[in-house]
Design an enzyme around this catalytic site. Sequence first.
Site, short mmCIF file in Angstrom:
data_model
loop_
_atom_site.label_atom_id
_atom_site.label_comp_id
_atom_site.label_asym_id
_atom_site.label_seq_id
_atom_site.Cartn_x
_atom_site.Cartn_y
_atom_site.Cartn_z
CE LYS A 86 -23.78 28.67 8.33
NZ LYS A 86 -24.83 28.41 9.32
CG ASP A 123 -25.10 24.78 4.23
OD1 ASP A 123 -25.35 23.86 5.03
OD2 ASP A 123 -23.96 25.01 3.80
CG ASN A 180 -25.07 27.69 -5.48
OD1 ASN A 180 -24.71 26.52 -5.61
ND2 ASN A 180 -24.65 28.45 -4.47
CB ALA A 181 -25.84 33.59 -5.66
CB THR A 182 -22.54 31.43 -1.64
OG1 THR A 182 -22.36 30.28 -2.46
CG2 THR A 182 -22.42 31.03 -0.18
CG ASN A 242 -22.69 24.81 7.53
OD1 ASN A 242 -22.91 26.01 7.36
ND2 ASN A 242 -22.05 24.08 6.63
CG ASP A 251 -21.66 19.78 2.84
OD1 ASP A 251 -20.71 19.12 2.39
OD2 ASP A 251 -21.54 20.99 3.14
CE LYS A 306 -18.90 21.81 0.54
NZ LYS A 306 -18.94 22.59 1.79
#
Length: 334
Positions: free
Chosen positions: A109, A140, A82-84, A142, A194, A218
């Site tokens: 984000k 995301d 994917n792109a971020t 976080n 995550d 990860k």
Amino acid sequence: MSLPGGAAEVLDAAVVVSVPLRVRFRGVEHREAVLLRGPCGWGEFAPFREYADDEAARWLAAAVEAGWSAWPAPVREVVPVNATVPAVPPERVPRILDRFPGCRTAKVKVAERGQTLADDLARVAAVRDHLGPDGLIRVDANGAWDLAQATDALAALAAYGLEYAEQPVAEVGDLARLRVALARAGTDVPVAADESIRRAEDPVRVAREHAADLVVVKVAPLGGVSRALDVVSECGLPAVVSSALDTSVGIAAGVALAAALPELRHACGLGTAALLAGDLVADPLLPVEGALTVDRAGQARQGVLEELVEEHRADAATTAWWHRRLERVAALLA
């Protein structure tokens, strides 16, 4: 796991680098990392500075695995990525997405400190405009929202058709409660865990408590490719492999993990070398037609170039800080 052979020799040969980012991301403008070279190739030790030594020990275990152990055999040769999109203004979105050629999935984000939900909506709207109706968008947070904020924000963001929301709240219990709240509100947004996987003493808890629809894994924070494979198996949920903002050396391990998973339903967050303004290998692991290959990852594991190391070598103070940290963490690992 401990440092193989002569630990002192391995530590003395460690190289500290500082690679600039194109856009500030996760609060950093340079990605600092320690490179270790073993008989199987290069490993990368790069826990963020705020992480305690005991947590950083898992990152060192992953670097040692990369340098001194064989990775599991792949079951696929190509890994979609994917792109971020960092927390940028909407007008910058097209230029960022253009750095990820062929990627039809974007992770965006949201919940950035100092920004508002209106900022998030504008950014996600710009991504939808650029990808078109068939592109996939995941957000995301976080863990930055509380339960009420996450419920309201995802109800609003759902208008843009979300593939899933990654770590919208911090605590596992709240992840489970959020899934219930979204279902009651008719908000069709799956929840991914995550931080509740990679920073947890018990990464399988999210599955046991029905707190997530899928898991983001990860390599470095989980202690290596083999350990991450075990975590995915124990969770029994669909998995997305992601980068920890690694250089291509670290991303190679992520590709190895994604290639070894028995099932891979989603594009992986392994295109993040595009966020770096430099790298350490001749052929950085940038997406080609929206994917990375096992062959290129193997080349990155072997192919750190001395001239690029010299270009990005950290200054004396940074090098000394990382060498001290590496010595402490190596002692814990032993």
